[in-house]
Design an enzyme around this catalytic site. Structure first.
Site, mmCIF file in Angstrom:
data_model
loop_
_atom_site.group_PDB
_atom_site.id
_atom_site.type_symbol
_atom_site.label_atom_id
_atom_site.label_comp_id
_atom_site.label_asym_id
_atom_site.label_seq_id
_atom_site.Cartn_x
_atom_site.Cartn_y
_atom_site.Cartn_z
ATOM 1 N N TYR A 200 0.842 -1.206 0.000
ATOM 2 C CA TYR A 200 0.000 0.000 0.000
ATOM 3 C C TYR A 200 0.870 1.245 0.000
ATOM 4 C CZ TYR A 200 -4.386 2.507 0.916
ATOM 5 O OH TYR A 200 -5.501 3.302 0.829
ATOM 6 N N TYR B 116 -5.669 5.814 -7.179
ATOM 7 C CA TYR B 116 -5.964 5.656 -5.751
ATOM 8 C C TYR B 116 -7.399 5.189 -5.613
ATOM 9 C CZ TYR B 116 -6.805 7.083 -0.869
ATOM 10 O OH TYR B 116 -7.137 7.118 0.455
#
Lengths: 389, 313
Positions: free
Chosen positions: A293, A343
């Site tokens: 991440y 994102y």
């Protein structure tokens, strides 16, 4: 020991285009991604009987369900803590199918985070007396109001403790943009950056430059989870869920775990990593690629340490040696990550993990037997290990 | 003080005097009766008409029975009673945070009419303190006071049972100051006040940085129960104000109109061992560094809204 390992698989992935303005509703994005994922799997939407998403998602399960012509919804769950959810809906889906609660579970995340609201503009919640809003009272009165600022406080200390530099963070961004440059789906397709450009990009919150921060995006991703038995007759080779875990602890706070002994640590991910390796019965030597991440570059470093690819404080050396790039020891974020592709709160990373297992990534890593996928850092988080059947 | 300690201490008052005895400053008299009846809208001629009174067998003025407790009431004082006029049993609850009060029941019993010239005396006794009750107003205890009224001969003329609820008032959220002089000023972000953190923000108003303490084990941000022992009993200690910068950031984006940028935000490790986020006073961004000693100060960012801030030592 009876674990969740290899009880369920991801059998379909779908996504919309990734943009700065989708021009349509988040719900429509969710439906589009869901239908594409089901078509990818070869599953009739009417067979869906489970849904899982994030608490931050704005699309009610029942709205999605009626739009896809669902008949009987038997399982639905939501995971809290923003992008820390990312992998957890897949874990919940695997638990649901492993226990017979549901047979076909769609996990989704859809957002117009760029065109309709932006997480990066600063968060000053109204003073409503809940524990959740009270949390922000320790930060927003002092101007510490954005996700970048909350991460930066821990990043600064990590640099101080371990000698990591802004250039080490920059190398994460450069690798992501290099991978995105060859991914036609990525927002930053054909737009690689250099370390010099990273260093020259303006400050957002010192020690974070603009190019340490991920994009803000509109778009949706969905993945379909079913049992290993059910996966056998479907269109795609299954991505086996070899391990799935959630983690929080060591005085976890929502993006501000400033009170634990070592604030350079993201202890949540250590808790996830230990569980994933134990469930899968493997160690870091058995992992060929990872989706880590990357909302902000600094937290990629302690993730490499949590999963044992580098000792604590030494991820900078692992990165400087080129290990996170294609051809390196552990290529990460082969889709371009959230820095380069989009994102979508990490669910696009789960989809890339599936492609790596299938062998269909635009930046395919050879001989993949295990891929680690992680969720949001600095928050209670989650993770997966995906493998071919 | 735990809830049980509070109840034990409050119930120690039961059976004893609620306040010192009081004797009326004025004898029962026609002018006060007339004014009271008018104020209450009581038009009964018995209270002011000598003929009606005489027909009822009364020679002089008589008072409405409901005036029983009027004669011995405390003097009117703008701003409320002074501390020595209060009831210790109620003050005990005030000190424990049960600052709200509402009268819930009054029962009066009249033994005879009070007549012109009577001088009334009152004795008050704490009759009962209830267990904790959860009411719509808040969590509290009912406190019952028994009053006995006597005349100048010491004979009983009436009794009263008076019950109040002492409760914890709902939390009030700090509202942005209504700043009439600067209507365009961006309000400084406010914290959410909960039962768990209210002490911290109250302390700042006194220019004190308070840290939650479970028997000497300090915790920040505060929690309802001790993470080590599970105890819900805690006190606070005042920070000495000495600490070191544990980490920091320099904010550039996003910007709020109520701050100056570049804005240093520091994570200070107090010498007591806990860490706290705050701003710097009198320090530029390039003067801030990990490990530098700092001292605590306070800054009033808006009227009556005080935040901690640190200066380089």
């Amino acid at each position: 020991m009876d674990t969740i390992s290899n009880k369920a698989a991801i059998v379909g992935i779908g996504a919309t285009e990734f943009s700065k303005n989708s021009g349509r509703s988040e719900l429509r994005l969710a439906v589009e991604a869901t239908l594409e994922a089901l078509a990818d799997a070869g599953i009739d939407p009417a067979e869906v009987d489970g849904l899982s998403t994030y608490t931050m998602d704005n699309n009610p399960e029942i709205e999605l369900f009626r739009a896809i012509g669902g008949r009987a919804l038997k399982f639905h769950s939501r995971i809290h803590y923003g992008g820390g959810a990312a992998c957890a809906p897949i874990m919940h889906a695997a638990m649901a199918v492993a226990t017979g609660i549901a047979k076909t579970v769609v996990c989704y995340r859809a957002m117009n985070e760029r065109s309709q609201y932006r997480f990066g503009t600063g968060h000053t919640p109204p003073p409503v007396p809940t524990a959740e809003t009270a949390h922000y009272g320790w930060y927003v009165p002092f101007g510490l109001i954005s996700p970048a600022s909350w991460v930066a406080m821990q990043a600064q200390r990590y640099m101080h403790d371990h000698g990591a530099t802004s250039e080490d963070f920059g190398r994460v961004s450069v690798a992501a943009r290099r991978h995105a440059a060859t991914n036609p789906k990525a927002w930053f397709y054909q737009q690689p950056i250099t370390l010099e450009e990273h260093q020259a990009s303006r400050w957002i919150v010192e020690p974070l430059h603009l190019l340490d921060c991920c994009q803000e995006s509109d778009g949706a991703v969905a993945v379909v989870v079913t049992s290993v038995e059910g996966a056998k007759s479907l269109r795609q080779p299954p991505a086996m869920i070899r391990a799935a875990a959630q983690g929080a602890g060591d005085d976890s706070q929502m993006m501000t775990s400033y009170y634990r002994k070592h604030i350079g640590r993201i202890s949540e991910m250590n808790i996830v990593a230990e569980q994933l390796y134990a469930q899968a019965g493997i160690g870091p030597a058995d992992v060929q690629a990872a989706i880590l991440y990357d909302h902000f570059t600094p937290f990629v470093l302690p993730q490499l340490e949590a999963f044992g690819f580098a000792r604590e404080g030494q991820a900078k050396d692992f990165i400087r040696e080129g290990n996170i790039e294609l051809g390196g020891r552990l290529p990460i974020n082969t889709h371009g990550g959230q820095l380069g592709e989009a994102y979508i709160h990490g669910l696009n990373g789960v989809a890339e993990g599936v492609r790596l297992v299938r062998g269909t990534s635009v930046n395919q890593v050879a001989g993949v037997s295990n891929v680690i996928v992680t969720a949001g850092t600095g928050v209670p988080t989650s993770g997966l290990i995906l493998s071919p059947a | 003080m735990t809830e049980q300690d509070l109840l034990t201490r409050a119930r120690a008052f039961v059976g004893g005097e609620a306040t010192p005895p009081v004797t009326a400053r004025d004898a029962v008299n026609q002018p006060m009766i007339r004014r009271w009846a008018e104020a209450m809208g009581d038009a009964n001629p018995l209270w002011h008409d000598p003929q009606v009174r005489a027909a009822g067998g009364f020679a002089g003025a008589i008072a409405p029975p409901a005036m029983l407790d009027v004669w011995t009431m405390a003097r009117y004082r703008p701003g409320g009673r002074t501390a020595d006029e209060g009831m210790p049993v109620l003050q005990l609850f005030d000190a424990a945070g049960y600052t709200g009060v509402v009268a819930t029941n009054i029962e009066q019993e009249y033994l005879r009419y009070l007549e012109e010239g009577d001088i009334v005396s009152m004795r008050a006794t704490v009759a009962d303190v209830s267990d904790e009750k959860r009411t719509g107003l808040g969590i509290g205890h009912f406190v019952t006071i028994d009053y006995e009224f006597t005349d100048q001969r010491g004979d009983a003329v009436g009794r009263m049972k008076f019950r109040v609820l002492k409760f914890k008032p709902p939390l009030t959220q700090a509202a942005p100051a209504a700043d009439g002089e600067k209507p365009n000023k961006f309000p400084h972000p406010r914290p959410a006040i909960t039962h768990d953190n209210a002490f911290f923000w109250e302390g700042l108003k006194q220019r004190k940085l308070l840290i939650q303490s479970f028997g000497g084990r300090l915790v920040h941000p505060p929690v309802p129960a001790c993470p080590e022992t599970g105890s819900f009993d805690w006190t606070t200690v005042e920070a000495s104000g000495r600490g070191t910068i544990h980490s920091f950031v320099i904010m550039h984006q996003p910007q709020l109109p109520c701050f100056d940028y570049p804005l240093p935000v520091v994570l200070v490790e107090l010498e007591e061992g806990v860490r706290i986020v705050a701003n710097m006073l009198g320090a530029t961004a390039d003067e801030v560094a990990i490990g530098k000693p700092v001292t605590l100060d306070f800054v009033e960012v808006e009227p009556d809204y005080i935040l901690p801030a640190f200066r380089l030592a």
